[in-house]
Design a protein around this motif. Structure first.
Motif, PDB file in Angstrom:
ATOM      1  N   GLN A  43      10.325  89.982 -23.167  1.00 46.40           N
ATOM      2  CA  GLN A  43      10.242  89.477 -21.773  1.00 46.40           C
ATOM      3  C   GLN A  43       9.841  90.590 -20.814  1.00 46.40           C
ATOM      4  O   GLN A  43       9.046  90.405 -19.907  1.00 46.40           O
ATOM      5  N   ARG A  44      10.425  91.770 -21.030  1.00 47.87           N
ATOM      6  CA  ARG A  44      10.137  92.868 -20.095  1.00 47.87           C
ATOM      7  C   ARG A  44       8.660  93.257 -20.166  1.00 47.87           C
ATOM      8  O   ARG A  44       7.998  93.429 -19.155  1.00 47.87           O
ATOM      9  N   PHE A  45       8.122  93.388 -21.392  1.00 49.02           N
ATOM     10  CA  PHE A  45       6.712  93.785 -21.519  1.00 49.02           C
ATOM     11  C   PHE A  45       5.798  92.706 -20.925  1.00 49.02           C
ATOM     12  O   PHE A  45       4.815  93.025 -20.263  1.00 49.02           O
ATOM     13  N   THR A  46       6.148  91.444 -21.157  1.00 48.77           N
ATOM     14  CA  THR A  46       5.333  90.375 -20.586  1.00 48.77           C
ATOM     15  C   THR A  46       5.375  90.456 -19.062  1.00 48.77           C
ATOM     16  O   THR A  46       4.341  90.350 -18.393  1.00 48.77           O
ATOM     17  N   GLY A  47       6.568  90.685 -18.520  1.00 47.81           N
ATOM     18  CA  GLY A  47       6.729  90.804 -17.066  1.00 47.81           C
ATOM     19  C   GLY A  47       5.925  91.965 -16.496  1.00 47.81           C
ATOM     20  O   GLY A  47       5.465  91.906 -15.357  1.00 47.81           O
ATOM     21  N   LEU A  48       5.760  93.016 -17.288  1.00 49.80           N
ATOM     22  CA  LEU A  48       4.984  94.171 -16.821  1.00 49.80           C
ATOM     23  C   LEU A  48       3.478  93.959 -17.001  1.00 49.80           C
ATOM     24  O   LEU A  48       2.671  94.822 -16.676  1.00 49.80           O
ATOM     25  N   GLY A  49       3.118  92.798 -17.576  1.00 48.68           N
ATOM     26  CA  GLY A  49       1.700  92.465 -17.692  1.00 48.68           C
ATOM     27  C   GLY A  49       1.052  92.914 -18.989  1.00 48.68           C
ATOM     28  O   GLY A  49      -0.179  92.872 -19.121  1.00 48.68           O
ATOM     29  N   PHE A  50       1.871  93.330 -19.963  1.00 50.77           N
ATOM     30  CA  PHE A  50       1.271  93.730 -21.245  1.00 50.77           C
ATOM     31  C   PHE A  50       0.810  92.492 -22.004  1.00 50.77           C
ATOM     32  O   PHE A  50       1.443  91.441 -21.923  1.00 50.77           O
ATOM     33  N   PRO A  51      -0.291  92.612 -22.750  1.00 53.94           N
ATOM     34  CA  PRO A  51      -0.823  91.435 -23.437  1.00 53.94           C
ATOM     35  C   PRO A  51       0.056  90.970 -24.587  1.00 53.94           C
ATOM     36  O   PRO A  51       0.884  91.736 -25.092  1.00 53.94           O
ATOM     37  N   ASP A  52      -0.165  89.698 -24.995  1.00 56.99           N
ATOM     38  CA  ASP A  52       0.554  89.136 -26.146  1.00 56.99           C
ATOM     39  C   ASP A  52       0.353  90.061 -27.339  1.00 56.99           C
ATOM     40  O   ASP A  52      -0.737  90.580 -27.561  1.00 56.99           O
ATOM     41  N   GLY A  53       1.381  90.210 -28.130  1.00 57.70           N
ATOM     42  CA  GLY A  53       1.255  91.019 -29.346  1.00 57.70           C
ATOM     43  C   GLY A  53       1.702  92.449 -29.121  1.00 57.70           C
ATOM     44  O   GLY A  53       2.163  93.114 -30.053  1.00 57.70           O
ATOM     45  N   PHE A  54       1.601  92.933 -27.885  1.00 59.77           N
ATOM     46  CA  PHE A  54       1.967  94.328 -27.621  1.00 59.77           C
ATOM     47  C   PHE A  54       3.448  94.554 -27.940  1.00 59.77           C
ATOM     48  O   PHE A  54       3.815  95.486 -28.661  1.00 59.77           O
ATOM     49  N   ALA A  55       4.300  93.663 -27.402  1.00 58.77           N
ATOM     50  CA  ALA A  55       5.749  93.870 -27.558  1.00 58.77           C
ATOM     51  C   ALA A  55       6.147  93.818 -29.028  1.00 58.77           C
ATOM     52  O   ALA A  55       6.938  94.649 -29.488  1.00 58.77           O
ATOM     53  N   ASP A  56       5.597  92.867 -29.782  1.00 62.88           N
ATOM     54  CA  ASP A  56       5.965  92.766 -31.192  1.00 62.88           C
ATOM     55  C   ASP A  56       5.545  94.021 -31.956  1.00 62.88           C
ATOM     56  O   ASP A  56       6.269  94.511 -32.825  1.00 62.88           O
ATOM     57  N   ALA A  57       4.353  94.533 -31.636  1.00 63.46           N
ATOM     58  CA  ALA A  57       3.898  95.746 -32.312  1.00 63.46           C
ATOM     59  C   ALA A  57       4.768  96.941 -31.913  1.00 63.46           C
ATOM     60  O   ALA A  57       5.091  97.800 -32.738  1.00 63.46           O
ATOM     61  N   TYR A  58       5.172  96.957 -30.643  1.00 66.82           N
ATOM     62  CA  TYR A  58       6.043  98.044 -30.174  1.00 66.82           C
ATOM     63  C   TYR A  58       7.391  97.987 -30.897  1.00 66.82           C
ATOM     64  O   TYR A  58       7.917  98.996 -31.377  1.00 66.82           O
ATOM     65  N   LEU A  59       7.934  96.767 -30.996  1.00 64.65           N
ATOM     66  CA  LEU A  59       9.219  96.598 -31.690  1.00 64.65           C
ATOM     67  C   LEU A  59       9.094  96.985 -33.161  1.00 64.65           C
ATOM     68  O   LEU A  59       9.983  97.644 -33.719  1.00 64.65           O
ATOM     69  N   ALA A  60       7.988  96.608 -33.788  1.00 64.78           N
ATOM     70  CA  ALA A  60       7.784  96.943 -35.205  1.00 64.78           C
ATOM     71  C   ALA A  60       7.655  98.460 -35.380  1.00 64.78           C
ATOM     72  O   ALA A  60       8.183  99.041 -36.338  1.00 64.78           O
TER      73      ALA A  60
END
Ligand SMILES: NC(=O)c1ccc[n+]([C@@H]2O[C@H](COP(=O)([O-])OP(=O)(O)OC[C@H]3O[C@@H](n4cnc5c(N)ncnc54)[C@H](OP(=O)(O)O)[C@@H]3O)[C@@H](O)[C@H]2O)c1
Length: 281
Positions: A221-238
Motif C-alpha cells: 500500500q505504501r509503495f502504491t501510495g508513493l506512486g511506484f508502479p505495479d510489481g515494484f513492491a512485490d519485487a522489493y519484498l522478494a
C-alpha cells in the motif's frame, strides 16, 4: 578528454559531473531541465544525450535516464567514435527479475552492462548495492513525524553505499585506465539489518528510534501510495526476503580503488541529519 554524463542531475551523476569538471575534463551534462541544473560554470549542459555525442571520448551510462533509447544510444556512441563506456549497473543485475524492483520502474541494469561489454570499445561496469540515499526517500518522512520506522523484514540485510562514493569510483573509471574491463560490485563498509540501520540513525540523531516490521500488504500500500508502479513492491519484498538469513555482501572495492575507507552509514546519515529531523513550528 570530453565526457558525456547521462543522468547528470541524479544521485550519482551530480557529484560525478563536478568531480570530472574539477579534474579538468570537458564535461557535457545531460538534463531535460538545463535551467534548473545549477552546475559549475565550466560544465556544458545538453538536453538530449544523442546530441552530445559528437566529439565525446567517454560516456557515463545511466539506464534510467536513457530509458527506451538505451540500446540505440550505445550504438550511436560507438558509431560516433566514443572510446570508453562506463555503465551504472547494479549488484543484483544477474538476479531473477522478480527480485529487481528497479526493473519495474524501467531501469535496465542488466542491459546497460551488457551493451557496454559487447560494444567493442573500452568498458567498465559499476555494480553498486543499495544507495544510502534510498533511506532519505523511504524513512525521512516517517522519522520527521515520529520515532518509529515501519517497513518489511526487520532482519533483512543491506550494506548501503554512500552515493558520493559511487560517483568517485565512476570518475576514476572515466579518468584513468585502472578499471577498464571490470564488473565491480560496490558496497558500503558494513552490512546491517533494517533494525540495525534504524539504531545507527538513532545514535546519530540522539533519538530512541525503533523499527517495526509490518505485514507485506502494508508495504505494498505504501509503495502504491508513493506512486511506484505495479510489481515494484512485490519485487522489493522478494529482494528483502532473500537477505533475511544471509548477511549482505561487503566487497571493500571502494577502499581498494579510492585508497581510503568507504563512507559509513553513520557518517552519511550525519550529513543528511536535517532530513530525518522533525521541523519545528
Ligand atoms: N537506488 C539504488 O539503490 C540503486 C542501486 C543500484 C543501482 N541503481 C541504479 O542506478 C540508476 C539510477 O541512478 P541515479 O539514482 O543516480 O539516478 P536518478 O537520480 O534517479 O536519475 C538521474 C537523472 O536522470 C533523469 N531521469 C530520471 N528519470 C528519468 C526518466 N524516466 N526519463 C528520463 N530521464 C530521467 C533525471 O534528470 P533530469 O530531470 O535532469 O533530466 C535524473 O536526475 C538506476 O539504473 C538504478 O536502478 C540504483
Amino acid at each position: 578528454m570530453t565526457i558525456l554524463v547521462t543522468g547528470a542531475t541524479g544521485n550519482v551523476g551530480r557529484p560525478l559531473v563536478e568531480l570530472l569538471a574539477k579534474a579538468g575534463a570537458d564535461v557535457r551534462a545531460v538534463t531535460r531541465q538545463p535551467e534548473h541544473a545549477d552546475f559549475s560554470p565550466e560544465v556544458k549542459t545538453i538536453e538530449s544525450a544523442r546530441t552530445g555525442l559528437s566529439g565525446a571520448t567517454a560516456v557515463f551510462l545511466n539506464s534510467r535516464a536513457l530509458g527506451d533509447d538505451l540500446a540505440g544510444f550505445v550504438n550511436q556512441a560507438v558509431h560516433e567514435g566514443v572510446s570508453r563506456l562506463v555503465a551504472l549497473s547494479a549488484i543484483n543485475c544477474d538476479d531473477d527479475f522478480s527480485r529487481q524492483p528497479s526493473r519495474f520502474r524501467g531501469d535496465r541494469n542488466k542491459e546497460v552492462e551488457q551493451y557496454a561489454v559487447e560494444s567493442g570499445v573500452e568498458w567498465v561496469s559499476l555494480r553498486p548495492t543499495v544507495f544510502a540515499s534510498n533511506f532519505r526517500g523511504m524513512w525521512s518522512g516517517q522519522l520527521s513525524a515520529g520515532d518509529v520506522v515501519r517497513g518489511p523484514h526487520a532482519s533483512a540485510s543491506t550494506a548501503p553505499i554512500a552515493d558520493r562514493d559511487i560517483s568517485e569510483i565512476a570518475a576514476h573509471a572515466l579518468l584513468t585506465d585502472d578499471l577498464v574491463g571490470r564488473r565491480i560490485p560496490l558496497t558500503g563498509p558494513q552490512a546491517y539489518t533494517n533494525a540495525e540501520l534504524v539504531a545507527v540513525l538513532g545514535d546519530v540523531l540522539h533519538r530512541p528510534l525503533q523499527y517495526h516490521q509490518v505485514p507485506d500488504d502494508l508495504v505494498r500500500q505504501r509503495f502504491t501510495g508513493l506512486g511506484f508502479p505495479d510489481g515494484f513492491a512485490d519485487a522489493y519484498l522478494a529482494m528483502q526476503a532473500s537477505t533475511v538469513s544471509t548477511p549482505a555482501v561487503v566487497t571493500h572495492e571502494v577502499d581498494r580503488i579510492l585508497g581510503r575507507p568507504a563512507e559509513t552509514f553513520a557518517a552519511w546519515a550525519n550529513r543528511f541529519r536535517a532530513e530525518f529531523t522533525p521541523q519545528k513550528g
